[in-house]
Design a protein around this motif. Structure first.
Motif, PDB file in Angstrom:
ATOM      1  N   LYS A 157       0.822  -1.218   0.000  1.00 25.21           N
ATOM      2  CA  LYS A 157       0.000   0.000   0.000  1.00 25.21           C
ATOM      3  C   LYS A 157       0.857   1.270   0.000  1.00 25.21           C
ATOM      4  N   ASP A 158       2.073   1.171   0.522  1.00 23.32           N
ATOM      5  CA  ASP A 158       3.031   2.292   0.477  1.00 23.32           C
ATOM      6  C   ASP A 158       3.228   2.841  -0.930  1.00 23.32           C
ATOM      7  N   ASP A 159       3.015   1.969  -1.913  1.00 28.19           N
ATOM      8  CA  ASP A 159       3.337   2.348  -3.286  1.00 28.19           C
ATOM      9  C   ASP A 159       2.136   2.884  -4.070  1.00 28.19           C
ATOM     10  N   ILE A 160       0.996   3.028  -3.414  1.00 32.21           N
ATOM     11  CA  ILE A 160      -0.170   3.595  -4.113  1.00 32.21           C
ATOM     12  C   ILE A 160       0.132   5.064  -4.440  1.00 32.21           C
ATOM     13  N   PRO A 161       0.041   5.420  -5.722  1.00 36.32           N
ATOM     14  CA  PRO A 161       0.339   6.813  -6.078  1.00 36.32           C
ATOM     15  C   PRO A 161      -0.543   7.790  -5.303  1.00 36.32           C
ATOM     16  N   HIS A 162       0.073   8.784  -4.721  1.00 37.61           N
ATOM     17  CA  HIS A 162      -0.591   9.896  -4.009  1.00 37.61           C
ATOM     18  C   HIS A 162      -1.281   9.502  -2.712  1.00 37.61           C
ATOM     19  N   ILE A 163      -1.054   8.279  -2.224  1.00 39.17           N
ATOM     20  CA  ILE A 163      -1.712   7.874  -0.980  1.00 39.17           C
ATOM     21  C   ILE A 163      -1.299   8.777   0.185  1.00 39.17           C
ATOM     22  N   PHE A 164      -0.070   9.264   0.183  1.00 37.20           N
ATOM     23  CA  PHE A 164       0.398  10.045   1.335  1.00 37.20           C
ATOM     24  C   PHE A 164      -0.246  11.429   1.420  1.00 37.20           C
TER      25      PHE A 164
END
Ligand SMILES: [Mg+2]
Length: 149
Positions: A36-43
């Protein structure tokens, strides 16, 4: 007298990582279920942890305070979104005080507030690790009490 230095982690400490999940499409969550860390724009979708902003502000009054976070190597938008998150939620109090690194032990100071003690250099930090979410420091109130702010 010189101020002591405090480094503060983002995910799981200042930032509520899982608060992004309800804002994402179910297909995206499924596609990235193991990373899930790699989901674009999740942060950019995450909310602050309870009491985190107020606590940061109080600590920053007394200590030389920096944000010390790791951004996923495979998610370039995370590096961008973490900067925007800090600007949005901490603004001038954290101005130019964001450090993104996989080598936290290279930062020299008295305290590191982190929910991980085994990764990205937190295990090799020279100062004292305040292990956020441990039994002793299970919320911001406990951390503020310990730092006497
Ligand atoms: Mg963390």
């Amino acid at each position: 007298m010189n101020k002591k230095t405090v480094f503060i982690d983002m995910d799981g400490v200042l930032v509520d990582f899982v608060s992004a999940f309800p804002k994402l499409e179910p297909e995206i969550l499924e596609q990235y279920k193991d990373n899930k860390d790699d989901i674009p724009h999740i942060f950019g979708l995450m909310e602050p942890m309870p009491d985190a902003i107020e606590s940061y502000n109080r600590i920053a009054e007394k200590y030389d305070t920096y944000i010390l976070s790791t951004a996923p190597w495979e998610n370039p938008s995370a590096w961008h979104d973490k900067l925007l998150w800090v600007k949005k939620h901490l603004g001038t109090v954290a101005f130019k005080r964001l450090i993104l690194s996989h080598n936290k032990h290279l930062c020299k100071g008295e305290y590191l507030i982190d929910d991980r003690h085994d990764k990205n250099g937190a295990d090799r930090f020279d100062g004292e690790l305040i292990h956020f979410k441990s039994e002793r420091f299970n919320d911001w109130k406990k951390v503020c009490e310990y730092l006497q702010v």
